[in-house]
Design a protein around this motif. Sequence first.
Motif, PDB file in Angstrom:
ATOM      1  N   UNK A 148      22.255  21.806  16.334  1.00 25.49           N
ATOM      2  CA  UNK A 148      22.081  22.333  17.685  1.00 25.49           C
ATOM      3  C   UNK A 148      22.798  23.677  17.809  1.00 25.49           C
ATOM      4  N   UNK A 149      22.233  24.571  18.607  1.00 19.50           N
ATOM      5  CA  UNK A 149      22.913  25.818  18.928  1.00 19.50           C
ATOM      6  C   UNK A 149      22.853  26.075  20.426  1.00 19.50           C
ATOM      7  N   UNK A 150      23.916  26.670  20.928  1.00 23.87           N
ATOM      8  CA  UNK A 150      24.039  26.963  22.356  1.00 23.87           C
ATOM      9  C   UNK A 150      24.512  28.403  22.520  1.00 23.87           C
ATOM     10  N   UNK A 151      23.934  29.139  23.459  1.00 22.82           N
ATOM     11  CA  UNK A 151      24.287  30.561  23.621  1.00 22.82           C
ATOM     12  C   UNK A 151      25.507  30.764  24.508  1.00 22.82           C
ATOM     13  N   UNK A 152      26.019  31.991  24.504  1.00 18.88           N
ATOM     14  CA  UNK A 152      26.965  32.379  25.540  1.00 18.88           C
ATOM     15  C   UNK A 152      26.253  32.266  26.881  1.00 18.88           C
ATOM     16  N   UNK A 153      26.990  31.886  27.926  1.00 23.53           N
ATOM     17  CA  UNK A 153      26.433  31.822  29.272  1.00 23.53           C
ATOM     18  C   UNK A 153      27.387  32.496  30.249  1.00 23.53           C
ATOM     19  N   UNK A 154      26.832  33.250  31.190  1.00 22.77           N
ATOM     20  CA  UNK A 154      27.635  33.840  32.261  1.00 22.77           C
ATOM     21  C   UNK A 154      27.800  32.819  33.378  1.00 22.77           C
ATOM     22  N   UNK A 155      28.858  32.957  34.146  1.00 23.09           N
ATOM     23  CA  UNK A 155      29.085  32.050  35.272  1.00 23.09           C
ATOM     24  C   UNK A 155      28.197  32.418  36.460  1.00 23.09           C
ATOM     25  N   UNK A 156      28.028  33.704  36.679  1.00 24.54           N
ATOM     26  CA  UNK A 156      27.129  34.238  37.711  1.00 24.54           C
ATOM     27  C   UNK A 156      27.350  33.676  39.109  1.00 24.54           C
ATOM     28  N   UNK A 157      28.591  33.630  39.610  1.00 23.38           N
ATOM     29  CA  UNK A 157      28.769  33.232  41.014  1.00 23.38           C
ATOM     30  C   UNK A 157      28.150  34.282  41.924  1.00 23.38           C
ATOM     31  N   UNK A 158      27.653  33.856  43.082  1.00 26.03           N
ATOM     32  CA  UNK A 158      26.953  34.799  43.958  1.00 26.03           C
ATOM     33  C   UNK A 158      27.882  35.880  44.506  1.00 26.03           C
ATOM     34  N   UNK A 159      29.144  35.551  44.731  1.00 30.11           N
ATOM     35  CA  UNK A 159      30.101  36.594  45.102  1.00 30.11           C
ATOM     36  C   UNK A 159      30.748  37.093  43.811  1.00 30.11           C
ATOM     37  N   UNK A 160      30.431  38.313  43.433  1.00 30.28           N
ATOM     38  CA  UNK A 160      31.019  38.851  42.214  1.00 30.28           C
ATOM     39  C   UNK A 160      32.525  39.056  42.417  1.00 30.28           C
ATOM     40  N   UNK A 161      33.257  39.251  41.323  1.00 33.25           N
ATOM     41  CA  UNK A 161      34.709  39.349  41.378  1.00 33.25           C
ATOM     42  C   UNK A 161      35.138  40.547  42.229  1.00 33.25           C
ATOM     43  N   UNK A 162      36.132  40.323  43.034  1.00 33.76           N
ATOM     44  CA  UNK A 162      36.675  41.385  43.883  1.00 33.76           C
ATOM     45  C   UNK A 162      37.989  40.926  44.477  1.00 33.76           C
ATOM     46  N   UNK A 163      38.836  41.842  44.814  1.00 34.53           N
ATOM     47  CA  UNK A 163      40.062  41.528  45.538  1.00 34.53           C
ATOM     48  C   UNK A 163      40.635  42.823  46.095  1.00 34.53           C
ATOM     49  N   UNK A 164      41.587  42.676  47.012  1.00 37.40           N
ATOM     50  CA  UNK A 164      42.259  43.827  47.618  1.00 37.40           C
ATOM     51  C   UNK A 164      43.754  43.684  47.376  1.00 37.40           C
ATOM     52  N   UNK A 165      44.386  44.772  46.986  1.00 36.36           N
ATOM     53  CA  UNK A 165      45.839  44.800  46.865  1.00 36.36           C
ATOM     54  C   UNK A 165      46.367  45.866  47.824  1.00 36.36           C
ATOM     55  N   UNK A 166      47.320  45.460  48.655  1.00 39.06           N
ATOM     56  CA  UNK A 166      47.916  46.400  49.599  1.00 39.06           C
ATOM     57  C   UNK A 166      49.428  46.388  49.452  1.00 39.06           C
ATOM     58  N   UNK A 167      50.068  47.509  49.734  1.00 46.21           N
ATOM     59  CA  UNK A 167      51.533  47.552  49.656  1.00 46.21           C
ATOM     60  C   UNK A 167      52.172  46.838  50.838  1.00 46.21           C
ATOM     61  N   UNK A 168      53.299  46.191  50.584  1.00 42.34           N
ATOM     62  CA  UNK A 168      54.108  45.585  51.648  1.00 42.34           C
ATOM     63  C   UNK A 168      55.521  46.145  51.524  1.00 42.34           C
ATOM     64  N   UNK A 169      56.398  45.811  52.447  1.00 46.46           N
ATOM     65  CA  UNK A 169      57.777  46.310  52.406  1.00 46.46           C
ATOM     66  C   UNK A 169      58.486  45.860  51.139  1.00 46.46           C
ATOM     67  N   UNK A 170      58.148  44.641  50.683  1.00 49.69           N
ATOM     68  CA  UNK A 170      58.873  44.079  49.548  1.00 49.69           C
ATOM     69  C   UNK A 170      58.083  44.087  48.248  1.00 49.69           C
ATOM     70  N   UNK A 171      56.817  44.438  48.300  1.00 49.86           N
ATOM     71  CA  UNK A 171      56.006  44.386  47.099  1.00 49.86           C
ATOM     72  C   UNK A 171      54.551  44.630  47.419  1.00 49.86           C
ATOM     73  N   UNK A 172      53.712  43.639  47.113  1.00 51.42           N
ATOM     74  CA  UNK A 172      52.284  43.773  47.384  1.00 51.42           C
ATOM     75  C   UNK A 172      51.718  42.466  47.917  1.00 51.42           C
ATOM     76  N   UNK A 173      50.586  42.589  48.566  1.00 51.97           N
ATOM     77  CA  UNK A 173      49.824  41.426  49.027  1.00 51.97           C
ATOM     78  C   UNK A 173      48.443  41.492  48.392  1.00 51.97           C
ATOM     79  N   UNK A 174      48.016  40.365  47.813  1.00 49.62           N
ATOM     80  CA  UNK A 174      46.700  40.269  47.188  1.00 49.62           C
ATOM     81  C   UNK A 174      45.798  39.437  48.090  1.00 49.62           C
ATOM     82  N   UNK A 175      44.682  40.017  48.482  1.00 50.77           N
ATOM     83  CA  UNK A 175      43.678  39.300  49.273  1.00 50.77           C
ATOM     84  C   UNK A 175      42.584  38.855  48.301  1.00 50.77           C
TER      85      UNK A 175
END
Length: 721
Positions: free
Chosen positions: A333-360
């Motif tokens: 048997x052989x099986x190919x590579x497969x993508x996950x393909x979630x409908x929301x592609x990868x993304x995030x926001x990083x903003x500065x805070x007084x003490x460091x950063x916040x990741x959304x």
Amino acid sequence: MNINVSRRGFLMGSAAGTAALLVGVNANGVLAAGSVAAATDLNPFVKIDADGTVTVIIKHFEMGQGTTTGLTTLVAEELDADWSTVQTAFAPADNERYSNLFFHAQGTGGSTSIANSFMQYREAGAAARDLLVRAAAQSWDVDASSIAVDNGILTSGGNSGHFGEFIAIAATLEAVEKPTVKTPDQFKLIGSDKLHRKDNSGKTNGTAMFAMDVNLPGMIYAAIMRSPKFGGTVVSFDDSAAKDVGGFIAAQVLPNKAGVVAFGKNTWAAFQSRDALSVQWDFSQAETRSTDTMIADHKALLDAPQFDANHEVPLASLEPVLARAAKTIDAEFTFPFLAHAPLESENCVIEPTKNGVRVHDGCQFPTFTRPMVAAALELDPSQVEIRTLYAGGSFGRRANATSDYNTEAAMAFAVSGRKVPVKLIWSREDDIRGGYYRPMSAHRAKIGLDADGKITGWDHRIAIKSIVKGTPFAGMVQGDIDPTSVEGVSESLYNVPNFGVGLSDFQTPVPINWWRSVGHTHTGFVMETLMDMLATETDQDPIEMRLAMLDPAGANQARMIEAIKQVREISGWKKGDKRGFASHFSFNTCVAVVADVTVEDTSVHVNKLFMAVECGVAVNPDVIRAQMEGGAGYALSAIFRNEITLTDGEVDQSNFPDYELLRNHEMPAIEVAIVQSNNAPTGVGEPGVPPTAPAVANAIFAKTGKRITDLPMTKAGFDFV
């Protein structure tokens, strides 16, 4: 409604600091309660405000699998709360306080959310109820046993009041260490088909917040030009053409030289600027092979496996056994590579805070994201706050050990100057061409039979790149064996004598990761195809043969027997039917599937799937059915159409036109039966995937006599209609 705040912000969110009762576990791991002001060592699972509103703190993120509904059900059941008014809030990033009890890390995956939280959240709800009852008894000067609780209202004789009226007294009481929880016959919410999902309204009216929805003042957008070959690094780049793009801000090489980031004033500007870059790459350490070569290299590893995955039956001991066999069944048997393909592609926001950063972020594994982001920015992990939002799918993509897109965003934030929020967005093409994949794999099996058709030996070999070796998950390795490579084969429920399993680790720079159902996605297909081949060779009914190979004295085998019998009943299975059957045990859950298909020439249509699942207590039957249906649809996309192929190390596919997902009109009718059980709940997010594929493949064989051993099925000449 979903609330997303830091732990400190959550604790201080109530007016006056004492206007809420918190119930959870203290630093000693014991159930405890208190007011907001006194809860410095308490990780709350339940918050009750003065107006009677109950908020359940969700320690597992929500990507559509139903955790916000499931965990809330557990608390609301024991608390006897009003389901319609109970709210949810995602827990802040805190590995010690909100650890996944199975992983010993804060994260969601492996279909563990309900299984690991079942008693934890129920006991928190029961403790909260007990506190409120004792507080009401003290307030009314009545015996606690006289108090009834229903839909968030406490009553005793002529006395009546909502939860919020008693939180001040309740916060002064000591929580019982082991509260009494309900017995199954007392359940009102657990097992109910009538509950609406807690995320339904927000996702319907558009108020639910995903990371893609985050828009902060002064925010700039980032898109990355990554190496077209995995493992390539930047030598130099020219941004002359990018400077002509409206909205272009700047371009910089990432600190790890894995790509060049382009900044724009909006998403389009960032993408257009990125695409206008001219980059010179160093491919000396990159993958340069094409798919055919990689398949051949996998198969070559099957000739002499590196490791014995079953030490009790070394492969070498099977040679004389199989040599004496009256007949053998051989398959590859052989099986190919497969993508996950979630409908929301990868993304995030990083903003500065007084003490460091916040990741959304729709953050699946805060335990990894915090230190990875911290390392990229030379911060302490305590300086990284994570605001968890909804995620539009994952299927394992977001749970990679490098926290790739979060780390990229951190590097982009670093080279931007760290003064304004940066939003990193992956396009669909970015994810299909340069994301993480289900690993390519190859299997080879030889099954020996005696003159009576009984199994005398089974030689099973697998070649696949390890998902966990060399990662923070390496602690999962047992000896030399990555269990995710052989799961579904090595712990098969079938009684098979002389069962040897060999494993070889394939090496490639192509990044791989768990894909919905992980190793079971290929091992389940192989095992259930081989079982069907065995039934055909020995002229046995596929269902009866499997039942005969399961020991009813074994707990999980007995559960599987019940699932198989139930799907046989609902499908009306009869010996000789030209239908397909498969069953598989994964994530501690038993699923059995009967598939009805129509085949005309080379066109295949799946008419109906019958599925039976034994997953312990059915906390939310509607969610369970949805997960079985979704898993089946995910499997059908993969087996009929999907593959990631490479030409000279570069991915050929780019978007949904050439990595096509199942369409609504192609989805078969699905009937799901849930086996009644009082066992502790087990996973449901992934177990529907593994048996669906072989059930359909076995149905195609029953119709055509053509056995499918290489996926996708287009390789066998079949099209899905």
